[in-house]
Scaffold this motif. Structure first.
Motif, PDB file in Angstrom:
ATOM      1  N   VAL A 117       0.834  -1.191   0.000  1.00  0.00           N
ATOM      2  CA  VAL A 117       0.000   0.000   0.000  1.00  0.00           C
ATOM      3  C   VAL A 117       0.874   1.250   0.000  1.00  0.00           C
ATOM      4  CG1 VAL A 117      -1.657   1.373   1.342  1.00  0.00           C
ATOM      5  CG2 VAL A 117      -1.960  -1.106   1.136  1.00  0.00           C
ATOM      6  N   GLU A 141      -5.367   6.003  -0.070  1.00  0.00           N
ATOM      7  CA  GLU A 141      -4.679   4.702  -0.133  1.00  0.00           C
ATOM      8  C   GLU A 141      -4.600   4.207  -1.571  1.00  0.00           C
ATOM      9  OE1 GLU A 141      -5.718   1.278   2.616  1.00  0.00           O
ATOM     10  OE2 GLU A 141      -6.455   0.503   0.684  1.00  0.00           O
ATOM     11  N   LYS A 173      -3.537   0.709  -3.269  1.00  0.00           N
ATOM     12  CA  LYS A 173      -3.162  -0.689  -3.029  1.00  0.00           C
ATOM     13  C   LYS A 173      -2.682  -1.338  -4.319  1.00  0.00           C
ATOM     14  CE  LYS A 173      -4.754  -4.969  -0.872  1.00  0.00           C
ATOM     15  NZ  LYS A 173      -5.875  -5.645  -0.161  1.00  0.00           N
ATOM     16  N   ARG A 212      -9.673   7.037   1.948  1.00  0.00           N
ATOM     17  CA  ARG A 212      -9.896   6.851   3.384  1.00  0.00           C
ATOM     18  C   ARG A 212     -10.200   8.184   4.060  1.00  0.00           C
ATOM     19  NH1 ARG A 212     -10.717   1.405   3.751  1.00  0.00           N
ATOM     20  NH2 ARG A 212      -8.985   0.228   2.846  1.00  0.00           N
ATOM     21  N   ASN A 229       0.486   5.138   0.898  1.00  0.00           N
ATOM     22  CA  ASN A 229      -0.401   6.099   1.537  1.00  0.00           C
ATOM     23  C   ASN A 229       0.004   7.510   1.130  1.00  0.00           C
ATOM     24  OD1 ASN A 229      -2.134   4.381   3.264  1.00  0.00           O
ATOM     25  ND2 ASN A 229      -0.177   3.820   4.202  1.00  0.00           N
TER      26      ASN A 229
END
Length: 453
Positions: free
Chosen positions: A103, A110, A112, A131, A105
């Protein structure tokens, strides 16, 4: 969350910026080599470009990944999937190497990683979840050259452009399995591809800049196939010929390039022109009088798509064109990894070097007796197979000078493409390679077919 797509019309290439508006941190995805657009947007929005990543080692343009580290201090994230032949080299020590499930950030956004091989072994995609916006559902996926609107990435580039035998079948098998990974995601997930219509990285890319997974599941041909063998046959059929510069891009994007900077290029008319010569005038002006040996590629939106077939990366370059285009021309050439523009000869001084010309002919002038002529069809193979003059020999315009021309150098050769654009380029290339008696058929195959009615 902030999202922006950047589309380079000249390369049919998409790159992206994503930022967290709570932390003002931004990442750029699949950045092109000239980074000015990203810096301009980041400054306007108050973002800091702190990260940069890409979906795979690109073959069709020069990456700006390493330049992003130098210019912005961005931390790099690159694929560590695939075999040892395609691992990133010469990247900063703090570079993060990614595998499936990792992941990135970006503040509270996020990304992935999904390993989606097929186009290349190391290809990865990034599933974005906001998020910071309170969502646990994926908003979209950056697919690179894995999935396009209406198509998927071709699996044959390593074999066709980099001469890695057997990789086409391996890639096609891997692509079938990669597509199965999309089955667990919601239909509303957006598809953010790496290319649009006009790219040679697929055969039927759509012109719409983005899509949704649900739309692609219903409309993209690739999801019609449940049988892997039938899928592979269709995927590998009728792919466009890859430009020769693709092999150079795979090399430099794997190993890295010097940081790109615009510089002052000499403008003048010396007695000797250094290196390879590209004449950027219109085909109408060029054919009247030109320097034999010069390749005629008019400077317009299609310049890179055509010039990339002929650039010699081991030689400097002279162009005959408008000196005012110097900055843009350097940036264009840099985008396919060429940094050695040495001289610009003003177009109005071209006559000093002119020692040759070629003839144009109307389709009406050959239609009744074309079987008596030496005709060279320089369209793509798929165009040729869809309809051709029965006595025409075929050789793709970009392969002139690299493959044997099916005529002798003392033959009179009539050249055509589909509309008359590529055949004019081909006429200059044939002239440069010692074929002196060249006739360009105006309006190309379309004009010939119209004249036959």
């Amino acid at each position: 969350m902030f999202f922006k797509q950047f589309y380079d019309q000249k390369l049919s290439q998409s790159s992206y910026m994503v930022a967290c508006q709570q932390t003002n941190e931004a990442i750029i995805i699949d950045p092109k080599r000239v980074l000015d657009d990203y810096e301009e947007v980041a400054k306007a929005e108050g973002f800091n470009i702190v990260q940069a990543t890409e979906t795979h080692i690109h073959a069709d343009f020069a990456s700006g990944l390493r330049d992003a580290a130098k210019r912005f201090g961005a931390k790099l994230y690159v694929s560590d999937e695939g075999d040892e032949d395609w691992k990133y080299q010469n990247v900063p020590e703090n570079t993060v190497f990614l595998t499936e499930g990792d992941v990135i950030n970006v503040g509270h956004v996020e990304l992935k990683v999904i390993h989606t091989p097929g186009h290349t072994p190391e290809s990865i995609s990034f599933v974005l979840t906001d998020r910071g916006g309170g969502s646990d559902e994926p908003m979209g996926i950056f697919t690179g050259d894995f999935m396009f609107v209406g198509d998927i990435g071709r699996p044959d580039l390593l074999e066709e452009a980099a001469n890695m035998e057997g990789t086409t079948e391996e890639g096609a098998n891997a692509m079938f399995d990669s597509l199965r990974k999309m089955e667990g995601y919601p239909d509303f997930m957006q598809i953010w591809p790496g290319h649009g219509a006009g790219s040679a990285c697929g055969k039927s890319l759509g012109a719409v800049p983005l899509s949704t997974l649900g739309y692609e599941l219903k409309n993209n041909w690739v999801f019609e196939y449940e049988d892997k063998g039938a899928f592979i046959t269709e995927l590998t059929r009728d792919q466009p010929e890859p430009p020769t510069y693709f092999a150079q891009m795979k090399k430099v994007n794997k190993e890295g390039l010097p940081e790109f900077k615009v510089r002052e290029v000499t403008v003048g008319t010396p007695d000797t022109l250094p290196g390879q010569v590209f004449d950027l005038r219109s085909k109408e002006d060029f054919k009247k009088r030109f320097k034999k040996g010069a390749i005629n590629v008019p400077y317009n939106q299609n310049f890179l798509q055509f010039a990339g077939w002929y650039i010699d990366y081991d030689q400097p370059m002279t162009v005959i064109g408008n000196p005012k285009d110097s900055k843009e021309l350097q940036e264009d050439l840099a985008s396919i990894g060429f940094d050695h523009l040495e001289l610009i000869v003003p177009s109005d001084e071209a006559e000093k070097y002119s020692d040759d010309s070629y003839e144009n002919i109307s389709p009406n002038d050959i239609v009744n007796n074309h079987k008596e002529f030496n005709i060279l069809d320089v369209r793509s193979l798929s165009e040729y197979n869809s309809g051709n003059l029965e006595n025409a020999e075929h050789l793709h315009f970009g392969q002139l000078g690299k493959k044997d021309v099916p005529f002798d150098k003392n033959d009179k050769i009539y050249v055509h493409c589909q509309s008359g654009v590529r055949s004019a380029i081909a006429a200059s290339v044939l002239k440069a390679n010692g074929f002196d008696d060249i006739v360009n058929i105006e309006k190309g195959y379309a004009g010939i077919k119209e004249a036959m009615k």
